[in-house]
Design an enzyme around this catalytic site. Sequence first.
Site, PDB file in Angstrom:
ATOM      1  N   ARG A  11       0.421  -0.964  -0.365  1.00  0.00           N
ATOM      2  CA  ARG A  11       0.019   0.194   0.166  1.00  0.00           C
ATOM      3  C   ARG A  11       0.991   1.315   0.384  1.00  0.00           C
ATOM      4  O   ARG A  11       1.688   1.206   0.521  1.00  0.00           O
ATOM      5  CB  ARG A  11      -1.007   0.077   1.314  1.00  0.00           C
ATOM      6  CG  ARG A  11      -2.049   0.827   1.161  1.00  0.00           C
ATOM      7  CD  ARG A  11      -2.429   0.643   2.587  1.00  0.00           C
ATOM      8  NE  ARG A  11      -3.530  -0.635   2.919  1.00  0.00           N
ATOM      9  CZ  ARG A  11      -4.402  -1.033   2.406  1.00  0.00           C
ATOM     10  NH1 ARG A  11      -4.922  -0.094   1.294  1.00  0.00           N
ATOM     11  NH2 ARG A  11      -4.914  -2.042   2.957  1.00  0.00           N
ATOM     12  N   GLY A  12       1.153   2.237  -0.994  1.00  0.00           N
ATOM     13  CA  GLY A  12       1.634   3.756  -1.045  1.00  0.00           C
ATOM     14  C   GLY A  12       0.520   4.556  -0.729  1.00  0.00           C
ATOM     15  O   GLY A  12      -0.771   4.477  -0.104  1.00  0.00           O
ATOM     16  N   ALA A  15      -1.840   4.184  -3.944  1.00  0.00           N
ATOM     17  CA  ALA A  15      -2.243   3.097  -4.718  1.00  0.00           C
ATOM     18  C   ALA A  15      -2.219   2.054  -3.973  1.00  0.00           C
ATOM     19  O   ALA A  15      -1.529   1.968  -2.799  1.00  0.00           O
ATOM     20  CB  ALA A  15      -0.919   3.164  -5.821  1.00  0.00           C
ATOM     21  N   THR A  16      -2.315   0.896  -4.572  1.00  0.00           N
ATOM     22  CA  THR A  16      -2.739  -0.202  -3.516  1.00  0.00           C
ATOM     23  C   THR A  16      -2.618  -0.876  -4.572  1.00  0.00           C
ATOM     24  O   THR A  16      -2.777  -1.446  -5.807  1.00  0.00           O
ATOM     25  CB  THR A  16      -4.185  -0.749  -2.487  1.00  0.00           C
ATOM     26  OG1 THR A  16      -4.494   0.966  -1.628  1.00  0.00           O
ATOM     27  CG2 THR A  16      -4.161  -2.000  -2.116  1.00  0.00           C
ATOM     28  N   VAL A  17      -1.172  -1.917  -3.753  1.00  0.00           N
ATOM     29  CA  VAL A  17      -0.815  -3.108  -4.936  1.00  0.00           C
ATOM     30  C   VAL A  17      -1.911  -4.939  -4.093  1.00  0.00           C
ATOM     31  O   VAL A  17      -1.296  -4.840  -2.974  1.00  0.00           O
ATOM     32  CB  VAL A  17       0.643  -3.562  -4.588  1.00  0.00           C
ATOM     33  CG1 VAL A  17       0.554  -4.807  -5.532  1.00  0.00           C
ATOM     34  CG2 VAL A  17       1.288  -2.780  -5.101  1.00  0.00           C
ATOM     35  N   LYS A  32      -1.231  -3.230  -9.273  1.00  0.00           N
ATOM     36  CA  LYS A  32      -1.483  -1.542  -8.314  1.00  0.00           C
ATOM     37  C   LYS A  32      -2.726  -1.111  -8.773  1.00  0.00           C
ATOM     38  O   LYS A  32      -2.660  -0.563 -10.065  1.00  0.00           O
ATOM     39  CB  LYS A  32      -0.243  -1.008  -8.765  1.00  0.00           C
ATOM     40  CG  LYS A  32       0.072   0.560  -8.056  1.00  0.00           C
ATOM     41  CD  LYS A  32       2.105   0.521  -8.570  1.00  0.00           C
ATOM     42  CE  LYS A  32       2.115   1.583  -7.323  1.00  0.00           C
ATOM     43  NZ  LYS A  32       3.360   2.393  -7.515  1.00  0.00           N
ATOM     44  N   ASP A 125      13.591   6.681  -6.619  1.00  0.00           N
ATOM     45  CA  ASP A 125      13.259   6.092  -5.291  1.00  0.00           C
ATOM     46  C   ASP A 125      13.692   4.827  -4.934  1.00  0.00           C
ATOM     47  O   ASP A 125      13.242   3.943  -4.598  1.00  0.00           O
ATOM     48  CB  ASP A 125      12.019   5.789  -5.196  1.00  0.00           C
ATOM     49  CG  ASP A 125      10.885   5.749  -3.995  1.00  0.00           C
ATOM     50  OD1 ASP A 125      12.272   6.558  -2.374  1.00  0.00           O
ATOM     51  OD2 ASP A 125      10.234   5.596  -3.246  1.00  0.00           O
TER      52      ASP A 125
END
Length: 331
Positions: A11-12, A15-17, A32, A125
Amino acid sequence: MEWTRGPTIGRGSSATVSAAISHGTGEAFAVKSAELSKSGLLQREQRILSSLDSPRVVGYVGFDITEENNRQMYNLFMEYVDGGTLADEIRRHGGRMEEPAVAFYTGQIVKGLEYIHSIGVAHCDIKARNILIGGGGAKIADFGCAKRVSGGVDDLAAAGIGGTPMFMAPEVAVGEEQGCAADIWAVGCSAIEMATGGSPWPVVGDPVSLLYRIGFSGESPEVPDFLSGEGKDFLSKCLRRDPKERWTAKELLKHPFLAESDSIQKQLPDFNSTSPTSVLLDHGVWNSLEEPETQKTRQNSPEKRVEQLASSSPVPDWRWDENWITVRRHN
């Protein structure tokens, strides 16, 4: 494509994976997802990832738009890599890695960067949590901050500065530029993270103080004393404060620290698969043509294939539950 969404595996901020499996092919993949109205960054990531093709970069599978719970979702499909992240691998090594393992994974990250830099993409990143581990080694993932850094006019060039403060290069911390050289700085920070199990900088109270220290103190992360002379020299090439003086990924691949890194792969944990296809094939999901028809039907159902995958892959833990949602392409 008709597919089934499984539990969240990441989870970011935007967005969610989730784990997912294709009904048509039985292949496992990662998806994603973000609400379509808020998916600009994810669509930008899709455009970058779809242009990449390297064994050291997580594979692009496709994308679609679906209707789920009365919301339109934008979904980016990616290769499922079954060993978790490099941060998980550090924990599996007892909290810190021995130097040969550091060299091995660093070498694979640098190979991935050499490829993406050669086609004008900076990741922006790099850190252990954005590196996935499978049977074939390390793969660079999460291109949410990535951008084009050369060649023509591109909307990706206006991506601005992003990433994780602890791994930002000095020129990024002061807001001047973020390009391929910043990825090399992050490689040095990530190697320290592997070797020590800790952050490359001492923990400070807030991100602003950390960025000020990185950008204006004139310091670089401390190189661990216990590393070999080659390891220390390698890090010195990555952690030069002037981005013009840092070695490129192509130059780093010739450094003695990485010269023998591939030879130690057989000493590292052997995960069962390196791709969505082999996750299923290697565990004999379709290995018997002698079974009764009713058994074959259940064996080939998406639910059964997910159960097989969950029981065979310890990281991440795909425990079967009732929260899987079948979705279809939105026309």
